[in-house]
Design an enzyme around this catalytic site. Structure first.
Site, PDB file in Angstrom:
ATOM      1  CD1 TRP A 323      -2.989   1.448   0.928  1.00  0.00           C
ATOM      2  CD2 TRP A 323      -1.394   2.420   2.143  1.00  0.00           C
ATOM      3  NE1 TRP A 323      -3.443   2.683   1.291  1.00  0.00           N
ATOM      4  CE2 TRP A 323      -2.489   3.316   2.039  1.00  0.00           C
ATOM      5  CE3 TRP A 323      -0.275   2.827   2.865  1.00  0.00           C
ATOM      6  CZ2 TRP A 323      -2.485   4.570   2.634  1.00  0.00           C
ATOM      7  CZ3 TRP A 323      -0.281   4.089   3.450  1.00  0.00           C
ATOM      8  CH2 TRP A 323      -1.375   4.932   3.325  1.00  0.00           C
ATOM      9  CG  HIS A 324       3.394   2.213   3.234  1.00  0.00           C
ATOM     10  ND1 HIS A 324       2.763   1.173   3.850  1.00  0.00           N
ATOM     11  CD2 HIS A 324       3.336   3.248   4.116  1.00  0.00           C
ATOM     12  CE1 HIS A 324       2.350   1.556   5.053  1.00  0.00           C
ATOM     13  NE2 HIS A 324       2.674   2.812   5.236  1.00  0.00           N
ATOM     14  N   GLY A 325       3.743   1.713  -1.403  1.00  0.00           N
ATOM     15  CA  GLY A 325       4.385   2.034  -2.668  1.00  0.00           C
ATOM     16  C   GLY A 325       4.752   0.781  -3.431  1.00  0.00           C
ATOM     17  CG  PHE A 470       3.165   6.311   1.232  1.00  0.00           C
ATOM     18  CD1 PHE A 470       4.148   5.874   0.348  1.00  0.00           C
ATOM     19  CD2 PHE A 470       3.546   6.672   2.493  1.00  0.00           C
ATOM     20  CE1 PHE A 470       5.462   5.795   0.749  1.00  0.00           C
ATOM     21  CE2 PHE A 470       4.852   6.591   2.919  1.00  0.00           C
ATOM     22  CZ  PHE A 470       5.814   6.164   2.039  1.00  0.00           C
TER      23      PHE A 470
END
Lengths: 470, 310
Positions: A323-325, A470
């Site tokens: 989800w963060h990248g 993000f």
């Protein structure tokens, strides 16, 4: 338009000046205009994405509220999930998967000519997509009622204080506040100001002043670093990302408070956690809860035996990392936290209550957990897998003290130590608004310190918020 | 007003706010009193009006040497008397300044004064510090060199956003904010080992990375051209020196064109015989020996120009 810019505060002053002069409906119209202005200030083209996602989820929610047929209801919620995840997947992960696919083909001996799309990541897409998607799932589950009209729902999605970096608010908490009349309550001003000043201090003074140290250590080739420098670089990053993200959340809370709307706490002194599960109850709380409610529990949670629980934990954390990248280092970070959660469960460490009478055990658990969290941050911040592994190697073998180590250690102590001491007192009191319940002189001294730091220690170069990406 | 304060004092948080505000006011007043003792640069900024007054009092055409620390370290004022024997010489070289600061100094300290005649302005610069694209420092403009009314025409002093104007106004009214860099540097130099050197190194690396990654800019000189026009109309010869620095930089074509048009005299000192790595005292500035070499060259060039003019 970022919170640590004069432009935002001029914008907010105008919004606030109008806001309390308007009736309830006018306030909501103003919030919608403000939200779209705030978001469009980065790039007006992203507004179409926000509007499209809003319209789709509003109508999905609307029909979910009317339909009783389970199949049709399921089809609708699946449509909402597909639309939201398609946007997210395309803008955030397309380039990553195309590159990885190309690499796989090359390894297999092919010479692929895959067209590269220069896709600009819309700021904060992961936040509002998750918030909007959670709404349709909650309506589907009948945990929340559909929004009565498009205007109010659009305000819920585009509410500017938390639009681009959270907290990811749940519809049953934020939507009723948007639907009902706001009143300016006694204490709102002081609480809002407290959140804003502390948040700005965390971001502007602490995170941004540590950023050059972190950048230097992570930009220099590993061969030119010592283990001590790596250690200090990782510690500085741990404080930087905490100051940056929790600072944003705090400012968002304060700004919202001044408009009579309560936002959730996204951080509760996470670095004093004594176990991974406690850490995730204190770090990015709104995402942790989202992942718990919409991923971990539907996967079966801990209801299907230990082995399945471990698989569910790992899957949840891997997706949390992703989800963060779109990078393997984020996946590694997620896997590391998944492994920690599993390992602590296997060992059976219980830190759910306060360890009264065992302060040294508690202290040891906190230090150990902070160490584990920092290893995770190393993966998170590293540019590549090789860099992360090289740095871990140095951490284990090289303890030489350099002049840069002395500089970084002193900067870290100067900027971060007062905050951590202050947070320790807040943690001990178990009262997030502890300061507001202290004697006047203590409040004045603490607020005076934060204000003075804000005035004097603005960083040399303004930094954007890390979590915007993000 | 007093009623409002006394009402606020009755609420506990009102007392907190009043105490914090009082702290800010006291520090502001204190800083205004002691600021010239905080750094040599602030003392120099404070003495600029008196230096200009002294030059005006002689009632003779003056030579004004303007620039930042590159010029301060690179050119000595006293030897310039050989090239400008009859009139006064004023050296105004506050640190960390660029075109926008110099423009404000010239507008308010020189062009606004009918009693001051400047026959030669020598302005030292490097890189693209004279261009329209040079980033202004709204804090130094607001607190040290411009006037609050300049904010009414923000574009004319390089401010191009609400943020810039807000910073300009805040710095103009709140001394601790305006002097934060000086206070920060002094404080951290005491507490952090090698603070100045390692921070300077980090800044240089960061700037180099920014330059390398950013698109190549086009530099224009509309503001500087207008200022040079005004100065020439007042009978001032504008001499621009491209100062030597470690590393290389280009002189922009538009600036060369102004020289060719005769609006300014451009002296290219980037590659001066005798100026090499050994005569720099730090990453950027010339030491004593470098200053002597460069000043000698400037004196020679100014004398040659005045002979040619006769």
């Amino acid at each position: 338009m970022i919170f640590n810019s004069f432009v935002f505060w001029v914008f907010f002053a105008v919004v606030l000046a109008l806001y309390w002069r308007l009736p309830h409906r006018g306030q909501n119209i103003l919030l919608l205009i403000a939200g779209y202005t705030f978001y469009g200030y980065w790039d007006w083209r992203f507004l179409f994405l926000l509007a499209f996602s809003t319209v789709v989820d509003y109508f999905v929610g609307h029909f979910l509220g009317r339909l009783e047929d389970p199949k049709k209801r399921k089809a609708l919620v699946v449509l909402s999930i597909i639309v939201n995840l398609t946007f997210l997947g395309f803008f955030k992960y397309w380039g990553f998967f195309v590159n990885e696919f190309g690499d796989v083909l090359r390894v297999m001996g092919f010479t692929p000519h895959i067209p590269v799309l220069a896709i600009v990541l819309p700021i904060g897409i992961s936040f509002y997509t998750f918030q909007s998607m959670a709404y349709t799932i909650d309506v589907y589950r009948r945990h929340t009622k559909p929004a009565p009209n498009l205007l109010d729902f659009a305000v819920f999605v585009s509410y500017f204080p938390q639009l681009v970096a959270g907290p990811i608010e749940r519809s049953f908490k934020l939507l009723p506040q948007i639907l009902s009349e706001r009143r300016y309550r006694k204490g709102d001003f002081s609480e809002g100001l407290y959140h804003i000043v502390i948040g700005l201090c965390k971001k502007v003074v602490i995170a941004d002043n540590l950023a050059p140290i972190v950048n230097h250590i992570f930009d220099v080739p590993v061969a030119q670093l010592s283990g001590t420098e790596v250690l200090l670089g990782v510690l500085a990053f741990a404080i930087q990302i905490y100051g940056d993200f929790s600072g944003y959340s705090s400012i968002a809370q304060g700004v919202s408070k001044w408009m009579g709307i309560d936002l959730s706490y996204n951080f509760r002194m996470p670095y004093f956690a004594r176990s991974p599960s406690e850490f995730w109850q204190r770090w990015h709380i709104s995402l942790s809860q989202w992942l718990r409610d919409y991923l971990y529990v539907p996967l079966g949670g801990n209801r299907r035996g230990p082995r399945r629980t471990y698989i569910n934990l790992m899957l949840t954390m891997l997706l949390g990392g992703l989800w963060h990248g779109a990078a393997w280092t984020y996946v590694a970070w997620g896997a590391w936290h998944g492994a920690l959660l599993i390992a602590y469960r296997l060992v059976g460490v219980d830190t759910s209550g306060k360890s009264e009478g065992r302060p040294w055990v508690s202290f040891f658990q906190t230090v150990l957990m902070f160490g584990f969290v920092c290893v995770g941050w190393l993966f998170f911040r590293a540019e590549s897998w090789d860099q992360a592994m090289g740095m871990i190697g140095l951490l284990l073998t090289d303890y030489s003290w350099t002049e840069y180590s002395a500089y970084a250690a002193a900067m870290l102590a100067f900027f971060a130590a007062p905050l951590m001491i202050y947070e320790w007192f807040v943690y001990r009191s178990d009262d997030m608004l502890m300061l507001l319940h202290r004697p006047v002189w203590q409040q004045a001294a603490t607020l005076g310190y934060f204000t003075a730091m804000l005035i004097l220690f603005e960083p040399l170069a303004q930094q954007v918020f890390i979590y915007f990406q993000f | 007003m007093w009623n409002k304060v006394s009402t606020a004092w009755r609420a506990p948080f009102g007392r907190v706010l009043i105490l914090v505000a009082l702290g800010i006011v006291v520090s502001d007043v204190t800083l205004r009193v002691i600021e010239t003792r905080l750094s040599g640069n602030l003392a120099h900024v404070a003495e600029i009006p008196s230096l200009v007054d002294a030059a005006a009092a002689t009632r003779r055409p003056a030579l004004l040497l303007l620039g930042n620390s590159l010029t301060n370290n690179g050119i000595a004022a006293e030897p310039l008397r050989a090239a400008h024997p009859l009139g006064p010489i004023a050296k105004l070289t506050p640190d960390g300044t660029n075109y926008w600061d110099w423009q404000c100094i010239l507008e308010h300290q020189v062009l606004a004064r009918a009693d001051l005649q400047v026959d030669t302005l020598v302005l030292g610069y490097a890189w693209h510090l004279l261009s329209d694209q040079t980033q202004p420092d709204p804090s130094s403009l607001g607190a040290l060199f411009c006037r609050a009314t300049d904010a009414l025409k923000p574009n004319s002093i390089g401010l191009d956003s609400i943020g810039d104007v807000s910073e300009f106004l805040l710095a103009g009214s709140l001394r601790p904010y305006a002097l934060r860099e000086t206070l920060r540097n002094r404080g951290l130099a005491l507490l952090i080992p090698d603070y100045a050197r390692l921070t300077q190194l980090a800044n240089v690396n960061q700037e180099a990375a920014k330059q390398a990654s950013g698109p190549k800019k086009q530099f224009t000189y509309a503001h500087f051209t207008a200022l040079a026009d005004k100065l020439r109309a007042r009978g001032t010869t504008v001499v621009i020196i491209a100062m030597p620095v470690r590393g290389e930089y280009d002189i922009d074509e538009e600036l060369r064109a102004l020289d060719a048009r005769g609006l300014i005299v451009l002296l290219d000192y980037r590659a001066t015989p005798g100026i090499d790595e050994r005569v720099f005292k730090d990453e950027m500035h010339l030491g004593d020996q470098g200053q002597q070499i460069l000043t000698r060259r400037l004196v020679g060039d100014l004398r040659a120009r005045s002979v040619a003019a006769r």
